[in-house]
Write an enzyme that holds these catalytic residues in place. Sequence first.
Site, PDB file in Angstrom:
ATOM      1  N   ARG A   1      15.219  -8.851  13.865  1.00 54.29           N
ATOM      2  CA  ARG A   1      15.279 -10.089  13.345  1.00 54.29           C
ATOM      3  C   ARG A   1      13.828 -10.574  13.357  1.00 54.29           C
ATOM      4  O   ARG A   1      12.947  -9.913  13.962  1.00 54.29           O
ATOM      5  CB  ARG A   1      15.738 -11.410  14.440  1.00 54.29           C
ATOM      6  CG  ARG A   1      17.339 -11.324  14.440  1.00 54.29           C
ATOM      7  CD  ARG A   1      17.639 -12.598  15.171  1.00 54.29           C
ATOM      8  NE  ARG A   1      19.199 -12.321  15.413  1.00 54.29           N
ATOM      9  CZ  ARG A   1      19.743 -11.942  16.753  1.00 54.29           C
ATOM     10  NH1 ARG A   1      19.114 -11.425  17.544  1.00 54.29           N
ATOM     11  NH2 ARG A   1      21.051 -11.918  16.799  1.00 54.29           N
TER      12      ARG A   1
ATOM     13  N   LYS B   1      18.069 -14.074  20.611  1.00 52.74           N
ATOM     14  CA  LYS B   1      18.244 -15.299  20.630  1.00 52.74           C
ATOM     15  C   LYS B   1      18.814 -15.728  21.925  1.00 52.74           C
ATOM     16  O   LYS B   1      19.435 -14.810  22.654  1.00 52.74           O
ATOM     17  CB  LYS B   1      19.591 -15.705  19.717  1.00 52.74           C
ATOM     18  CG  LYS B   1      19.156 -15.728  18.070  1.00 52.74           C
ATOM     19  CD  LYS B   1      20.285 -16.022  17.322  1.00 52.74           C
ATOM     20  CE  LYS B   1      19.865 -16.117  15.634  1.00 52.74           C
ATOM     21  NZ  LYS B   1      20.852 -16.525  14.947  1.00 52.74           N
TER      22      LYS B   1
ATOM     23  N   HIS C   1      15.238 -10.720   6.483  1.00 52.98           N
ATOM     24  CA  HIS C   1      16.690 -10.432   7.003  1.00 52.98           C
ATOM     25  C   HIS C   1      17.561  -9.773   5.947  1.00 52.98           C
ATOM     26  O   HIS C   1      18.601  -8.820   6.373  1.00 52.98           O
ATOM     27  CB  HIS C   1      17.289 -11.995   6.837  1.00 52.98           C
ATOM     28  CG  HIS C   1      18.463 -12.223   7.780  1.00 52.98           C
ATOM     29  ND1 HIS C   1      18.272 -12.115   9.233  1.00 52.98           N
ATOM     30  CD2 HIS C   1      19.833 -12.448   7.791  1.00 52.98           C
ATOM     31  CE1 HIS C   1      19.319 -12.503   9.725  1.00 52.98           C
ATOM     32  NE2 HIS C   1      20.259 -12.615   8.849  1.00 52.98           N
TER      33      HIS C   1
ATOM     34  N   ARG D   1      17.209  -6.384   7.649  1.00 54.84           N
ATOM     35  CA  ARG D   1      18.008  -6.265   8.708  1.00 54.84           C
ATOM     36  C   ARG D   1      19.452  -5.976   8.284  1.00 54.84           C
ATOM     37  O   ARG D   1      20.578  -4.923   8.823  1.00 54.84           O
ATOM     38  CB  ARG D   1      18.105  -7.644   9.295  1.00 54.84           C
ATOM     39  CG  ARG D   1      18.830  -7.515  10.733  1.00 54.84           C
ATOM     40  CD  ARG D   1      18.729  -9.128  11.439  1.00 54.84           C
ATOM     41  NE  ARG D   1      19.970  -9.313  12.298  1.00 54.84           N
ATOM     42  CZ  ARG D   1      19.919  -9.243  13.359  1.00 54.84           C
ATOM     43  NH1 ARG D   1      19.209  -8.372  14.013  1.00 54.84           N
ATOM     44  NH2 ARG D   1      21.062  -9.731  14.069  1.00 54.84           N
TER      45      ARG D   1
ATOM     46  N   HIS E   1      24.178  -9.338  18.261  1.00 52.00           N
ATOM     47  CA  HIS E   1      25.213 -10.357  17.999  1.00 52.00           C
ATOM     48  C   HIS E   1      26.126 -10.785  19.204  1.00 52.00           C
ATOM     49  O   HIS E   1      26.687  -9.872  19.998  1.00 52.00           O
ATOM     50  CB  HIS E   1      26.070  -9.930  16.833  1.00 52.00           C
ATOM     51  CG  HIS E   1      25.498  -9.961  15.736  1.00 52.00           C
ATOM     52  ND1 HIS E   1      26.135  -9.271  14.589  1.00 52.00           N
ATOM     53  CD2 HIS E   1      24.521 -10.479  15.251  1.00 52.00           C
ATOM     54  CE1 HIS E   1      25.367  -9.450  13.711  1.00 52.00           C
ATOM     55  NE2 HIS E   1      24.327 -10.181  13.703  1.00 52.00           N
TER      56      HIS E   1
ATOM     57  N   TYR F   1      29.804  -7.184   8.125  1.00 53.03           N
ATOM     58  CA  TYR F   1      29.318  -5.955   7.375  1.00 53.03           C
ATOM     59  C   TYR F   1      30.453  -4.976   6.890  1.00 53.03           C
ATOM     60  O   TYR F   1      30.075  -4.087   5.971  1.00 53.03           O
ATOM     61  CB  TYR F   1      28.359  -5.170   8.138  1.00 53.03           C
ATOM     62  CG  TYR F   1      27.127  -6.028   8.553  1.00 53.03           C
ATOM     63  CD1 TYR F   1      26.074  -6.088   7.614  1.00 53.03           C
ATOM     64  CD2 TYR F   1      26.848  -6.883   9.701  1.00 53.03           C
ATOM     65  CE1 TYR F   1      25.085  -7.045   7.723  1.00 53.03           C
ATOM     66  CE2 TYR F   1      25.891  -7.607   9.818  1.00 53.03           C
ATOM     67  CZ  TYR F   1      24.891  -7.538   9.105  1.00 53.03           C
ATOM     68  OH  TYR F   1      23.925  -8.389   9.523  1.00 53.03           O
TER      69      TYR F   1
END
Length: 295
Positions: A143, A167, A235, A238, A261, A270
Site C-alpha cells: 500500500r 492496517k 493503488h 498494487r 487482507h 481480483y
Amino acid sequence: MSAATEAFLAMLAAERGAAANTLAAYRRDLAQAEEAVGDLASADRDAVASLAGEWADLAPASVARKASSLRQFFGFAIDEGWRQDDPSGALPAPRSRRPLPKVLGHEAIAALFARAEDEAASGEPKAVRLLALIELLYGSGLRASELVSLPISAVPRDAPFLTVTGKGGATRMVPVGGRALEAVGRWLAVRPQTPPSRYLFPSGKVGHLSRVRLFQLLKALAGRAGLDPAAISPHVLRHAFATHLLEGGADLRVLQTLLGHADISTTQIYTHVDSARLVALVNSRHPLATRATSD
C-alpha cells in the site's frame, strides 16, 4: 455517546487492534445513529428500522457501512448481556457492487518501467528513488502508506523479505524480488545521509516521503512514459501486482497474505480478471478433462 457504545469502541481497539481511522468511522456511525434513536443498547426494533429513513439520501455503500457498524455493535451488546434480542434484521441492506479495481496491462507496466529505468540510469538520486518506489509497489504489492513509511530497518539483509506494518498495526512478511532488491540497493547507495533518518525514503528533517508526493511522482512518470496519468496510481500498481500474480497461478490464500487482507472476500475481487485462466485450468487439470467422452 452511551457507555455501551464507548465500551464497544474500546473492545475494537483492544481486541481487534482497529486503526485510528477505523475507530473514528465506527464512532461517527454509532454517534449519528444514537442521535436518531437514542441509546443503541436499549433501542427497540421499530426505532432501529426508522434509521432507513434517516439514511434515505445516502449512497448504498455508506448505508451498507453504517448498517455493518450497527450489526457488530448489536452482536457485542448481546455477548455482553445488554440485549436479549438482535434488531439488526430491521436495518436496511442495500445491494452495492464493489467497483472493480483498475488494472494496468503488461504493456503499460513495461512502458512505465522502461521509462523509470532509463531515467535512473543517469544516477540522479530522485530518479533512482522513483525506480525503487515503483519496484516495491508492483514487485511486492505494498500500500502507498506502507511504502512511504518503511523504516530503513525493514530492508532485508539475510532474507529477501520486507517486514511491513499494515492496517491496524498488523505486521506481515512480504517477499521482495531480485529486481526490487537491486533497485533498493541502488537507492541506498545514493540515499541522503544527512539529516539522519530512520525511514527508507526520508523527506525533510525527520519525516518520510508523503503519500501525496508519491501520487504526484507516479503520475508525472506515467505522463513521461506516454501513459494516461489518470489511469496510474500507487493503488493501481498494487492491483496490477495482485492481478498478474493470480494470472500466473498464485493461490488466492497466498495472495491474501501478501496483500495483508484481513478477509479473503476482499482478495476475491481480483478473480474477475482471471476467468479465462480459470476455465483453462479446469479444462487442463481436472481429472476428467483428458478422458474421452463416450458416444
